[in-house]
Write a protein that holds these residues in place. Structure first.
Motif, short mmCIF file in Angstrom:
data_model
loop_
_atom_site.label_atom_id
_atom_site.label_comp_id
_atom_site.label_asym_id
_atom_site.label_seq_id
_atom_site.Cartn_x
_atom_site.Cartn_y
_atom_site.Cartn_z
N ASN A 96 0.83 -1.21 0.00
CA ASN A 96 0.00 0.00 0.00
C ASN A 96 0.86 1.26 0.00
O ASN A 96 0.56 2.22 -0.72
N THR A 102 2.54 1.63 -3.56
CA THR A 102 1.63 1.98 -4.66
C THR A 102 1.02 3.36 -4.51
O THR A 102 0.51 3.92 -5.48
N ARG A 103 1.07 3.93 -3.32
CA ARG A 103 0.51 5.26 -3.11
C ARG A 103 1.56 6.37 -3.08
O ARG A 103 1.23 7.54 -3.02
N TYR A 123 4.21 10.47 -10.72
CA TYR A 123 2.88 10.04 -10.31
C TYR A 123 2.97 8.81 -9.42
O TYR A 123 3.92 8.03 -9.51
N PRO A 136 1.50 5.07 -8.63
CA PRO A 136 0.90 4.04 -9.49
C PRO A 136 -0.62 3.95 -9.36
O PRO A 136 -1.29 3.61 -10.31
N LEU A 137 -1.19 4.27 -8.20
CA LEU A 137 -2.64 4.19 -8.04
C LEU A 137 -3.33 5.52 -8.17
O LEU A 137 -4.52 5.63 -7.88
N LYS A 138 -2.62 6.53 -8.64
CA LYS A 138 -3.24 7.85 -8.77
C LYS A 138 -4.31 7.82 -9.84
O LYS A 138 -4.11 7.31 -10.93
N LYS A 139 -5.46 8.40 -9.52
CA LYS A 139 -6.55 8.46 -10.50
C LYS A 139 -6.39 9.73 -11.34
O LYS A 139 -6.10 10.79 -10.84
#
Length: 70
Positions: free
Chosen positions: A52, A55-56, A64, A66-69
């Motif tokens: 977590n 990825t954040r 960026y 990896p989990l950025k919307k």
């Protein structure tokens, strides 16, 4: 070929051909060891926390997470 992609085969568990995977595994392993050292918990308990966090976090190469919307 229809969409311009190239299919390649590689041997499983071959670090030379799986460079990106090996790098990701190394990063996760280092983060888990750091979390275990700080919290004194088992690695299985800290594995999800490490994933977590990774990825954040914003990556220096892309700028960026990896989990950025978008």
């Amino acid at each position: 070929k229809k969409y311009g992609g190239k299919h390649t085969n590689s041997m499983p568990n071959n670090p030379r051909e799986q460079g990106g995977v090996e790098r990701a595994k190394r990063i996760i392993k280092k983060k888990v060891f750091k979390l275990i050292y700080v919290s004194s918990r088992k690695w299985a308990e800290e594995l999800q926390n490490a994933v977590n966090i990774i990825t954040r976090s914003v990556q220096s190469r892309t700028g960026y997470a990896p989990l950025k919307k978008f």
